[in-house]
Every structure is written in C-alpha cells, then in structure tokens.
Design an enzyme around this catalytic site. Structure first.
Site, short mmCIF file in Angstrom:
data_model
loop_
_atom_site.label_atom_id
_atom_site.label_comp_id
_atom_site.label_asym_id
_atom_site.label_seq_id
_atom_site.Cartn_x
_atom_site.Cartn_y
_atom_site.Cartn_z
N ARG A 101 62.02 30.82 0.08
CA ARG A 101 62.50 30.34 1.50
C ARG A 101 62.74 28.83 1.52
NH1 ARG A 101 60.78 31.73 7.53
NH2 ARG A 101 61.98 33.57 7.13
N HIS A 128 70.59 33.85 6.06
CA HIS A 128 69.32 34.61 6.28
C HIS A 128 69.76 36.21 6.10
CE1 HIS A 128 65.08 35.48 7.03
NE2 HIS A 128 65.15 35.22 8.35
N GLN A 131 67.32 39.36 6.92
CA GLN A 131 67.02 39.38 8.50
C GLN A 131 68.49 40.17 9.08
OE1 GLN A 131 64.77 38.07 10.79
NE2 GLN A 131 65.95 39.40 12.06
N ASP A 221 68.98 33.11 19.23
CA ASP A 221 67.91 32.80 18.32
C ASP A 221 67.52 31.42 18.87
OD1 ASP A 221 66.28 31.87 15.82
OD2 ASP A 221 67.85 31.65 14.79
N CYS A 261 65.66 37.42 16.31
CA CYS A 261 64.92 37.64 14.77
C CYS A 261 63.44 37.12 14.99
CB CYS A 261 65.72 36.62 13.93
SG CYS A 261 65.77 34.79 14.31
N ARG A 289 62.41 44.89 9.02
CA ARG A 289 62.38 43.84 7.96
C ARG A 289 61.49 44.45 6.57
NH1 ARG A 289 62.86 38.29 8.71
NH2 ARG A 289 63.02 38.49 6.31
N1 CP Z 1 62.55 36.38 11.35
C1 CP Z 1 62.01 35.63 10.47
O1 CP Z 1 62.49 35.54 9.41
O2 CP Z 1 60.67 35.30 10.74
P1 CP Z 1 59.64 34.55 9.88
O3 CP Z 1 60.09 32.88 9.95
O4 CP Z 1 58.27 34.71 10.46
O5 CP Z 1 59.63 34.64 8.44
N1 NVA Z 2 67.08 29.80 12.98
C1 NVA Z 2 65.79 30.13 12.73
C2 NVA Z 2 65.42 31.33 12.08
C3 NVA Z 2 63.77 31.67 12.02
C4 NVA Z 2 63.36 33.06 11.33
C5 NVA Z 2 65.29 28.77 11.80
O1 NVA Z 2 66.07 28.82 10.90
O2 NVA Z 2 64.16 28.36 11.90
#
Ligand code: CP
Ligand code: NVA
Length: 305
Positions: A101, A128, A131, A221, A261, A289
């Site tokens: 990440r 992502h 997701q 989102d 998400c 997930r």
């Molecule tokens: N939706 C998602 O990826 O959540 P987190 O940021 O908690 O991993």
């Molecule tokens: N768009 C959001 C998604 C989090 C799962 C972010 O990148 O923070």
C-alpha cells in the site's frame, strides 16, 4: 510470475477464474472449512498508509490458506533507510508475495520491477484493484450476470473509481459517473480505457440523479482520499451536491443497492440514513475482501484450487 498492480492486469477470463476460486473458498469457509491451499507460503505487507480492511483481510486470508503474513509498517524504514531497489530485491528473496500500500502508484510499479516474487497493489493514489474485485464479486452474488447492467459512481474520479471502471468494462457493465469537472478521469486514463476496455459504455455527467437512472448500484467514496487532507475544505465545497442521500436514492430502481469501499465520512459523501439503510451492502463488500483476496492469492501463487 504474475503481479496484480491494477485492474487492467486481469483479463475478463482471469477475473472469472478468480471469482470461481473465491466462491468455492467462501462456500467452504461458511461450512467451517479453511482449505490450506498455500501451506508454508509467506506474505509480506508493506504499508505506507493506514488500513483496517486491506491489512486484516489479507492477513486472515493467508492464515486461512495455511500460510503466514508479516506486517511491515514505518519501522521497516521503507523509503528512508535504503534504496527501493535494495529493499524490494531483498524482501522478495524471503517471501512469496508482497502486498504494497503506497502513497504513489509509481512506487508499487518500481517495487514490482525489482522484486523476484509476486507483488499485489493494496491501494495507491491511482488504483485499488483488490477493492474493485471484491465489489464486482459482491454485485455478482447479488445480481448474477452483470452484462449490460448500469453501475453508477457518484463522487471523485479516484483510485477506486478507476479500478471499478476498468472492472465494469471487463465484465460488460455500463459505467455512469456523476463527477464535478476537475475531478473526472484525466486524458491518460481515458486513453487507457479506450485501449483496455474499448467496449466500455462510459457516461459522464454533473447530475447525480442522471447517473443513477436505471443503475443496479450506486457507489461513492470519500471526497478527499488519504494524502489529500489539505484539499478537504475545497473538496467539501466542490462535492456538496454529490452527496448520496435519501433524495438521490429515490431515483434508483427497486432492488438497487448502495455501495462504499469504506472508511466513510458520514454526513459528507453519504448520510447515516443511506449507509445504515436497507439498500446498503457495505458490510458484505468489506467481508468479501477476505474471500476474494483468498482467490487472488491462490490464483497468483498457482495453488491447485
Ligand atoms: N477499503 C479499504 O481498502 O479499507 P482500508 O483502507 O481500511 O484497508
Ligand atoms: N479513495 C480512498 C479509498 C480508501 C479505501 C483513499 O484512497 O483514501
């Protein structure tokens, strides 16, 4: 050796294959069976940003599959203690797969270019994919064949939106997007869509009610993603008329669902009434997930499922 860095890395047939492994593993899990398809395999999880779902669901997925996971947060010194190339080359000698990440998508791409093991994108500013895979799997569970159905996105044209647009294109769904100008897909991504999913029916509007017309799902989102905190006030103003609330939900057809998400900023992009309401499937998405990432891991690591 395969990586999963963005949704475009998967063909429609590969998505179907992963869904079929995930479906099988989910059914077994519900019967109390945790099939150890990856005994002795080790996954490293390199996270530059916060996470609940991605971190825990991947770690649990690997445990259910008979493998193990190592979480590497700030203390690993990624990005500060040694070069990215040295870090990736060495870490990938120890483990079978690394979930990354990263703040920037280029970091995950560079990491994969140096790694001698499989790399999975656990979220970047650009995409992502895990997701989107869980979300499309959720829609498949709810509606069966998705071909020709409309998926509505209301809000920022961000990492999650980009991954879902490609995924919808792969599965033959129409992608209707209500997004203010300035926050829509850029030309480089539109070019990628034209290349990767030329068949995608992409509809873009500034009117959320128009986007959700005929849709089986409306997805939103946060208005300011991780890393965009400084823009929060401007974004709150720019997205003010893009909230998913009861008034917008009234434009949806019967049986349509609300998706997110998570984490959500309740009172901004969605109201409590909608996210806690009968059409909301946000917990099912989050639960999936786990199942879908088991499918992704088993498929990428070549387990016999
Ligand atoms: N939706 C998602 O990826 O959540 P987190 O940021 O908690 O991993
Ligand atoms: N768009 C959001 C998604 C989090 C799962 C972010 O990148 O923070």
């Amino acid at each position: 050796m395969r990586h999963l860095l963005a949704m475009a890395d998967l063909t429609a047939a590969e998505i179907e294959r992963i869904f079929s492994i995930s479906e099988d593993l989910k059914a077994k899990y519900q019967q109390g069976i945790r099939e150890p398809l990856l005994p002795g395999r080790v996954m490293a999880m390199l996270f530059e940003k916060q996470s609940l779902r991605t971190r825990v669901s991947f770690e649990v997925a690997m445990a259910h599959l008979g493998g193990s996971a190592i979480f590497l947060g700030d203390e690993a010194g990624f990005g500060s203690r040694e070069s990215l190339a040295d870090f990736a080359r060495v870490l990938s000698e120890y483990v079978d797969v690394v979930v990354v990440r990263a703040k920037s998508h280029e970091t995950v791409e560079a990491f994969a270019s140096y790694a001698s093991c499989t790399v999975i994108n656990g979220l970047t500013d650009y995409s992502h994919p895990c997701q989107a895979m869980a979300d499309l799997f959720t829609l498949r569970e709810l509606f069966g064949n998705l071909k020709g159905r409309t998926f509505a996105w209301v809000g920022d044209g961000n990492n999650v939106a980009r991954s879902l647009a490609v995924g919808c294109g792969r599965l033959g769904m129409r992608f209707a997007m209500a997004t203010p100008e300035g926050y829509r897909f850029d030309q480089a991504f539109l070019d990628l869509l034209a290349r990767e999913v030329p068949q995608l029916d992409l509809f873009v509007t500034s009117d959320p009610a128009e986007a959700v017309r005929g849709a089986i799902a409306v997805y939103t989102d946060v208005w300011a993603s991780m890393g965009q905190e400084a823009e929060r006030d401007r974004r709150r103003r720019d997205f003010a008329k893009y909230q998913v609330n009861a008034e917008l939900m009234a434009h949806l057809q019967k049986g349509a669902v609300f998706m997110h998400c998570l984490p959500a900023r309740r009172g901004e992009e969605v109201t409590d009434e909608v996210i806690d309401g009968p059409q909301s499937v946000v917990v099912q998405q989050a639960a999936n997930r786990l199942h879908v990432q088991k499918g992704i891991l088993a498929w990428l690591l070549g387990a016999k499922a």
